[in-house]
Design a protein around this motif. Structure first.
Motif, PDB file in Angstrom:
ATOM      1  N   PRO A 127       0.830  -1.215   0.000  1.00  0.00           N
ATOM      2  CA  PRO A 127       0.000   0.000   0.000  1.00  0.00           C
ATOM      3  C   PRO A 127       0.861   1.261   0.000  1.00  0.00           C
ATOM      4  N   ILE A 128       0.320   2.309  -0.553  1.00  0.00           N
ATOM      5  CA  ILE A 128       0.951   3.626  -0.502  1.00  0.00           C
ATOM      6  C   ILE A 128       0.192   4.452   0.528  1.00  0.00           C
ATOM      7  N   TYR A 129       0.935   5.084   1.430  1.00  0.00           N
ATOM      8  CA  TYR A 129       0.310   5.850   2.508  1.00  0.00           C
ATOM      9  C   TYR A 129       0.460   7.346   2.269  1.00  0.00           C
ATOM     10  N   ALA A 130      -0.584   8.083   2.585  1.00  0.00           N
ATOM     11  CA  ALA A 130      -0.586   9.531   2.389  1.00  0.00           C
ATOM     12  C   ALA A 130      -1.347  10.195   3.530  1.00  0.00           C
ATOM     13  N   ALA A 131      -1.371  11.525   3.525  1.00  0.00           N
ATOM     14  CA  ALA A 131      -2.161  12.241   4.527  1.00  0.00           C
ATOM     15  C   ALA A 131      -3.621  11.844   4.425  1.00  0.00           C
ATOM     16  N   SER A 132      -4.125  11.783   3.204  1.00  0.00           N
ATOM     17  CA  SER A 132      -5.489  11.336   2.911  1.00  0.00           C
ATOM     18  C   SER A 132      -5.448  10.505   1.634  1.00  0.00           C
ATOM     19  N   PRO A 133      -6.391   9.588   1.448  1.00  0.00           N
ATOM     20  CA  PRO A 133      -6.389   8.747   0.239  1.00  0.00           C
ATOM     21  C   PRO A 133      -6.939   9.506  -0.973  1.00  0.00           C
ATOM     22  N   ILE A 134      -6.211  10.552  -1.372  1.00  0.00           N
ATOM     23  CA  ILE A 134      -6.611  11.383  -2.506  1.00  0.00           C
ATOM     24  C   ILE A 134      -5.524  11.286  -3.564  1.00  0.00           C
ATOM     25  N   PHE A 135      -5.874  10.866  -4.758  1.00  0.00           N
ATOM     26  CA  PHE A 135      -4.894  10.690  -5.823  1.00  0.00           C
ATOM     27  C   PHE A 135      -4.431  12.042  -6.361  1.00  0.00           C
ATOM     28  N   MET A 136      -3.218  12.050  -6.910  1.00  0.00           N
ATOM     29  CA  MET A 136      -2.693  13.268  -7.517  1.00  0.00           C
ATOM     30  C   MET A 136      -3.533  13.686  -8.716  1.00  0.00           C
ATOM     31  N   ASP A 137      -3.945  12.684  -9.509  1.00  0.00           N
ATOM     32  CA  ASP A 137      -4.711  12.966 -10.717  1.00  0.00           C
ATOM     33  C   ASP A 137      -5.388  11.672 -11.171  1.00  0.00           C
ATOM     34  N   ASP A 138      -6.173  11.753 -12.234  1.00  0.00           N
ATOM     35  CA  ASP A 138      -6.900  10.592 -12.746  1.00  0.00           C
ATOM     36  C   ASP A 138      -5.958   9.526 -13.294  1.00  0.00           C
ATOM     37  N   GLN A 139      -4.825   9.960 -13.837  1.00  0.00           N
ATOM     38  CA  GLN A 139      -3.859   9.002 -14.378  1.00  0.00           C
ATOM     39  C   GLN A 139      -3.299   8.106 -13.281  1.00  0.00           C
ATOM     40  N   THR A 190       5.693  16.186  -1.442  1.00  0.00           N
ATOM     41  CA  THR A 190       6.080  14.994  -0.702  1.00  0.00           C
ATOM     42  C   THR A 190       5.152  14.893   0.517  1.00  0.00           C
ATOM     43  N   LEU A 191       5.319  13.882   1.324  1.00  0.00           N
ATOM     44  CA  LEU A 191       4.329  13.573   2.353  1.00  0.00           C
ATOM     45  C   LEU A 191       4.018  14.742   3.279  1.00  0.00           C
ATOM     46  N   ILE A 192       5.042  15.443   3.755  1.00  0.00           N
ATOM     47  CA  ILE A 192       4.800  16.538   4.698  1.00  0.00           C
ATOM     48  C   ILE A 192       3.980  17.637   4.032  1.00  0.00           C
ATOM     49  N   ASP A 193       4.279  17.921   2.778  1.00  0.00           N
ATOM     50  CA  ASP A 193       3.515  18.917   2.033  1.00  0.00           C
ATOM     51  C   ASP A 193       2.076  18.459   1.825  1.00  0.00           C
ATOM     52  N   GLN A 194       1.871  17.162   1.697  1.00  0.00           N
ATOM     53  CA  GLN A 194       0.521  16.620   1.540  1.00  0.00           C
ATOM     54  C   GLN A 194      -0.334  16.878   2.779  1.00  0.00           C
ATOM     55  N   PHE A 195       0.301  16.904   3.934  1.00  0.00           N
ATOM     56  CA  PHE A 195      -0.417  17.250   5.163  1.00  0.00           C
ATOM     57  C   PHE A 195      -0.735  18.743   5.199  1.00  0.00           C
ATOM     58  N   ILE A 196       0.209  19.570   4.755  1.00  0.00           N
ATOM     59  CA  ILE A 196       0.041  21.018   4.849  1.00  0.00           C
ATOM     60  C   ILE A 196      -1.078  21.520   3.943  1.00  0.00           C
ATOM     61  N   GLN A 197      -1.143  20.986   2.715  1.00  0.00           N
ATOM     62  CA  GLN A 197      -2.023  21.567   1.708  1.00  0.00           C
ATOM     63  C   GLN A 197      -3.466  21.065   1.855  1.00  0.00           C
ATOM     64  N   PRO A 198      -4.431  21.984   1.853  1.00  0.00           N
ATOM     65  CA  PRO A 198      -5.830  21.589   2.053  1.00  0.00           C
ATOM     66  C   PRO A 198      -6.373  20.694   0.942  1.00  0.00           C
ATOM     67  N   SER A 239       7.402  24.775  -0.463  1.00  0.00           N
ATOM     68  CA  SER A 239       7.122  25.271  -1.820  1.00  0.00           C
ATOM     69  C   SER A 239       5.643  25.650  -1.925  1.00  0.00           C
ATOM     70  N   PRO A 240       5.239  26.753  -1.308  1.00  0.00           N
ATOM     71  CA  PRO A 240       3.808  27.112  -1.248  1.00  0.00           C
ATOM     72  C   PRO A 240       3.134  27.299  -2.599  1.00  0.00           C
ATOM     73  N   TYR A 241       3.892  27.663  -3.621  1.00  0.00           N
ATOM     74  CA  TYR A 241       3.261  28.041  -4.890  1.00  0.00           C
ATOM     75  C   TYR A 241       3.439  27.017  -6.011  1.00  0.00           C
ATOM     76  N   MET A 242       4.103  25.904  -5.746  1.00  0.00           N
ATOM     77  CA  MET A 242       4.360  24.949  -6.817  1.00  0.00           C
ATOM     78  C   MET A 242       3.073  24.259  -7.259  1.00  0.00           C
ATOM     79  N   LYS A 243       2.935  24.116  -8.583  1.00  0.00           N
ATOM     80  CA  LYS A 243       1.726  23.525  -9.159  1.00  0.00           C
ATOM     81  C   LYS A 243       2.071  22.261  -9.942  1.00  0.00           C
ATOM     82  N   PHE A 244       2.437  21.230  -9.244  1.00  0.00           N
ATOM     83  CA  PHE A 244       2.592  19.932  -9.869  1.00  0.00           C
ATOM     84  C   PHE A 244       2.391  18.871  -8.810  1.00  0.00           C
TER      85      PHE A 244
END
Length: 401
Positions: A127-139, A190-198, A239-244
């Motif tokens: 399994p892959i673990y994240a802050a929440s089970p939300i995929f980056m994108d549909d791909q 990365t994981l820590i940023d995944q927690f920070i971002q709403p 990286s507050p403004y990165m969009k990827f």
């Protein structure tokens, strides 16, 4: 243009060390470790070349704290005990040239690259673990579903373990491998940023919801590392403004200044209490160049100074042809500012000298940034006035230990 008389070449104290200049080698993943995560002879050569006649700071590429929650091929990993000895060889070589070095520590979380994921003994993916089970994108969602990979939310007990693992790994990096600093990777989704971002954190417990809750893991890791190795040996990158990788930047439902302003303010409170971090590193959106080479927007992170008064590293294409003319004014305007450079450091081992003397820079080769099992586009870049050496292009990197 020569920058010899600018603040870029004025010494500065960072934590327990004094740097001779403010040119920072930004952490740049290059995938030249072995398949089982051990640093190689090629990495040793790469970092030693950039430490020569330098005297500044090199922040090493991100290394996995451990592999339990998300593994990734061709990343260094502190899970392998051989890594401690291999890293020490690199650190000693860098120190021999009077240059300081920081180890970047990370968990990848949902950012796992499906082409570089490791299968377990049963031939399946863990399994892959994240802050929440939300995929980056549909791909990514489709790939995970097609390959029976589960994306799971970390439990609170697992989060506590991650905090502890950060601290234990920091002690290895500093006390055993000899790094001057460790940097918490809280950027680039990365994981820590995944927690920070709403947008990537929809938890309903104490690690989700409010800004205070989403920032909780960051501050817990900072406090754990402060206790383990001392605040003056700890850095962190945002990286507050990165969009990827699913990052939303200024399009986030909560303005980045609000979210990261809170975090920087909390870190400044700790500094005011005698626990000041060695540095905070920020990635600016000016590094998000559109194909024409123009800067996509004019936002910068000068606002960080409203919240954080200590050493600040700003990263964002400052030596690109379209922006280098602004570098002198930026660095001269802030006596505690350092400049992080990644892509151009990859192709200019003598970057510090070139900036000092105003020599032309060799352009980087994006197509070879992440090509494991080869030295092509990694080693052999020449110092100014010398000829490039391609003799090791087809040599496979070997483990240092």
């Amino acid at each position: 243009m020569t920058l010899e008389n600018s603040n870029l070449f004025k010494s500065v104290k960072v934590g327990p060390v004094t740097l001779e200049n403010r040119v920072v080698h930004a952490p740049t993943s290059r995938s030249r470790v072995t398949i089982d995560h051990i640093p190689t002879d090629s990495m040793l050569k790469y970092y030693e070349e950039r430490a020569e006649n330098n005297g500044g700071l090199i922040i090493m590429e991100g290394a996995l704290v451990e592999e339990e929650f998300t593994s990734q091929l061709f990343f260094p990993s502190w899970s392998n005990e051989k890594t401690v000895d291999a890293m020490k060889i690199i650190v000693d070589a860098v120190h021999k040239h009077g240059t300081s070095i920081s180890a970047q520590l990370l968990y990848i979380g949902r950012m796992a690259n499906s082409m570089m994921m490791k299968k377990n003994a049963d031939g399946k993916y863990d399994p892959i673990y994240a802050a929440s089970p939300i995929f980056m994108d549909d791909q990514q969602k489709k790939y995970f579903e097609d390959n029976d990979i589960e994306l799971k939310e970390l439990s609170t007990d697992q989060i506590k373990k991650i905090v502890k693992n950060f601290a234990e790994t920091a002690k290895k990096a500093v006390n055993e491998s000899g790094f001057d600093f460790v940097e918490i990777h809280g950027a680039h989704m990365t994981l820590i940023d995944q927690f920070i971002q709403p947008g990537s954190n929809k938890r309903t417990d104490q690690y989700g919801g409010s800004i205070e809750n989403r920032a909780r893991i960051v501050l817990e890791i900072v406090d754990a590392l402060t206790e383990a190795i001392g605040a003056n040996r700890v850095g962190i990158k945002f990286s507050p403004y990165m969009k990827f990788m699913g990052g939303e930047g200024e399009d986030s439902e909560i303005n980045p200044i609000v979210t990261w302003g809170y975090i920087l303010g909390e870190l400044q409170k700790r500094a005011n209490e005698g626990k000041e971090l060695a540095y905070i590193s920020v990635v600016e959106p000016r590094s998000q160049l559109i194909p024409t080479g123009e800067v996509e927007n004019k936002i910068d992170m000068s606002w960080a100074r409203f919240f954080w008064k200590g050493i600040l590293i700003r990263n964002g294409g400052y030596v690109d042809p379209n922006t280098i003319d602004k570098l002198e004014d930026v660095v001269n305007g802030d006596d505690k500012l350092l400049i992080g450079i990644g892509r151009h450091y990859s192709s200019n081992p003598d970057l510090v000298e070139r900036l000092k003397k105003g020599y032309e820079l060799t352009n980087y080769e994006r197509e070879s940034f992440y090509t494991p099992m080869t030295n092509k586009g990694y080693l052999g870049f020449a110092k100014y006035g010398e000829k490039r050496d391609t003799s090791k292009d087809d040599v496979v990197p070997k483990p240092l230990v």
